[in-house]
Design a protein around this motif. Sequence first.
Motif, mmCIF file in Angstrom:
data_model
loop_
_atom_site.group_PDB
_atom_site.id
_atom_site.type_symbol
_atom_site.label_atom_id
_atom_site.label_comp_id
_atom_site.label_asym_id
_atom_site.label_seq_id
_atom_site.Cartn_x
_atom_site.Cartn_y
_atom_site.Cartn_z
ATOM 1 N N VAL A 21 -2.345 10.965 4.293
ATOM 2 C CA VAL A 21 -3.177 9.973 4.976
ATOM 3 C C VAL A 21 -4.247 10.734 5.754
ATOM 4 O O VAL A 21 -3.944 11.535 6.627
ATOM 5 C CB VAL A 21 -2.327 9.088 5.918
ATOM 6 C CG1 VAL A 21 -3.197 8.100 6.652
ATOM 7 C CG2 VAL A 21 -1.243 8.380 5.128
ATOM 8 N N GLN A 22 -5.486 10.474 5.408
ATOM 9 C CA GLN A 22 -6.608 11.147 6.041
ATOM 10 C C GLN A 22 -6.939 10.477 7.375
ATOM 11 O O GLN A 22 -6.649 9.293 7.574
ATOM 12 C CB GLN A 22 -7.830 11.100 5.124
ATOM 13 C CG GLN A 22 -7.601 11.743 3.762
ATOM 14 C CD GLN A 22 -7.312 13.224 3.856
ATOM 15 O OE1 GLN A 22 -7.848 13.922 4.696
ATOM 16 N NE2 GLN A 22 -6.415 13.701 3.006
ATOM 17 N N PRO A 23 -7.583 11.182 8.293
ATOM 18 C CA PRO A 23 -7.935 10.566 9.577
ATOM 19 C C PRO A 23 -8.871 9.359 9.448
ATOM 20 O O PRO A 23 -8.838 8.469 10.263
ATOM 21 C CB PRO A 23 -8.629 11.702 10.331
ATOM 22 C CG PRO A 23 -8.138 12.949 9.693
ATOM 23 C CD PRO A 23 -7.841 12.606 8.269
ATOM 24 N N GLY A 24 -9.688 9.275 8.399
ATOM 25 C CA GLY A 24 -10.603 8.149 8.235
ATOM 26 C C GLY A 24 -9.978 6.937 7.562
ATOM 27 O O GLY A 24 -10.612 5.907 7.391
ATOM 28 N N ILE A 78 0.259 -0.780 7.817
ATOM 29 C CA ILE A 78 0.095 -2.022 8.592
ATOM 30 C C ILE A 78 -1.344 -2.515 8.526
ATOM 31 O O ILE A 78 -1.598 -3.715 8.325
ATOM 32 C CB ILE A 78 0.550 -1.804 10.049
ATOM 33 C CG1 ILE A 78 2.071 -1.634 10.095
ATOM 34 C CG2 ILE A 78 0.118 -2.956 10.942
ATOM 35 C CD1 ILE A 78 2.596 -1.162 11.441
ATOM 36 N N ALA A 79 -2.296 -1.614 8.682
ATOM 37 C CA ALA A 79 -3.712 -2.016 8.649
ATOM 38 C C ALA A 79 -4.081 -2.594 7.287
ATOM 39 O O ALA A 79 -4.746 -3.635 7.207
ATOM 40 C CB ALA A 79 -4.603 -0.822 8.979
ATOM 41 N N TRP A 91 0.810 -1.212 0.000
ATOM 42 C CA TRP A 91 0.000 0.000 0.000
ATOM 43 C C TRP A 91 0.842 1.259 0.000
ATOM 44 O O TRP A 91 0.576 2.206 -0.737
ATOM 45 C CB TRP A 91 -0.934 -0.005 1.211
ATOM 46 C CG TRP A 91 -1.797 1.202 1.309
ATOM 47 C CD1 TRP A 91 -2.977 1.426 0.673
ATOM 48 C CD2 TRP A 91 -1.537 2.377 2.079
ATOM 49 N NE1 TRP A 91 -3.488 2.655 1.003
ATOM 50 C CE2 TRP A 91 -2.606 3.261 1.877
ATOM 51 C CE3 TRP A 91 -0.514 2.766 2.925
ATOM 52 C CZ2 TRP A 91 -2.684 4.503 2.483
ATOM 53 C CZ3 TRP A 91 -0.590 4.005 3.527
ATOM 54 C CH2 TRP A 91 -1.668 4.859 3.302
ATOM 55 N N GLY A 92 1.876 1.300 0.798
ATOM 56 C CA GLY A 92 2.704 2.493 0.917
ATOM 57 C C GLY A 92 3.455 2.843 -0.349
ATOM 58 O O GLY A 92 3.816 4.001 -0.564
ATOM 59 N N PRO A 110 -4.159 8.061 11.690
ATOM 60 C CA PRO A 110 -3.694 9.090 10.781
ATOM 61 C C PRO A 110 -2.228 8.951 10.369
ATOM 62 O O PRO A 110 -1.765 9.712 9.527
ATOM 63 C CB PRO A 110 -3.910 10.381 11.566
ATOM 64 C CG PRO A 110 -3.730 9.982 12.986
ATOM 65 C CD PRO A 110 -4.222 8.563 13.063
ATOM 66 N N SER A 111 -1.480 7.999 10.928
ATOM 67 C CA SER A 111 -0.079 7.887 10.508
ATOM 68 C C SER A 111 0.042 6.993 9.279
ATOM 69 O O SER A 111 -0.747 6.074 9.067
ATOM 70 C CB SER A 111 0.779 7.322 11.648
ATOM 71 O OG SER A 111 0.538 5.949 11.805
ATOM 72 N N ARG A 112 1.058 7.246 8.468
ATOM 73 C CA ARG A 112 1.306 6.457 7.269
ATOM 74 C C ARG A 112 1.667 5.016 7.634
ATOM 75 O O ARG A 112 1.204 4.076 6.997
ATOM 76 C CB ARG A 112 2.429 7.094 6.452
ATOM 77 C CG ARG A 112 2.635 6.421 5.123
ATOM 78 C CD ARG A 112 3.552 7.265 4.277
ATOM 79 N NE ARG A 112 3.275 7.568 2.928
ATOM 80 C CZ ARG A 112 2.140 7.560 2.263
ATOM 81 N NH1 ARG A 112 1.050 7.229 2.834
ATOM 82 N NH2 ARG A 112 2.061 7.880 1.003
#
Length: 184
Positions: free
Chosen positions: A112-115, A127-128, A104-105, A120-122
């Motif tokens: 990176v948006q809060p949602g 990881i998610a 993904w990265g 909010p971290s890259r």
Amino acid sequence: MAQTLTKPVADVCKHGIQWRSVVYDALLLPVGVLTLADAIGDERETAARRWRRLGEYRVGSGSVVQPMTNAQVFGYGLLSAVLGLVSLFLLFLTVLAVVRGPFWGFVEHGPVQPGTWGGPSRAGAWIAHGLIAVPCIVMFLFVLRGIAALQALLVQGTHKWVLPATIMLAAGALAFFWAWLQQV
């Protein structure tokens, strides 16, 4: 494509039954369409030879194909074309899950948006996405293996439960595919 279907299995697939199933699934749509044409042209022996060659990808040796009527050849060709379409869709989802999951990265460069999952971290978002995608990738590969096994059993004609199961799988898969298209 005809050249691909005539190569020995050892030349095409040396990485075990999982990759044979992926090759088998990738070839289902074109072989299903060719089988429909065989049924229309009353070429049952040609369809049987094609099924036998395709079966070599799945099991690694010559498979037995029961004699079929033109109606059976047409029906099996139609079911195979539907399962081939679904298999290609699952292969697409697998590639998408690989690209948008663990990697993904590398493909997402915006903020990176809060949602965002894991935001909010890259690093959290990466990881998610990876933790969600990896089980999906494994599941897609096992579903592809199951489709290949079911379709191979269908063509061999050894079990009576296989035809209704294949029809139900094809109908459910088409409904899933249609629902996915509606949300896009």
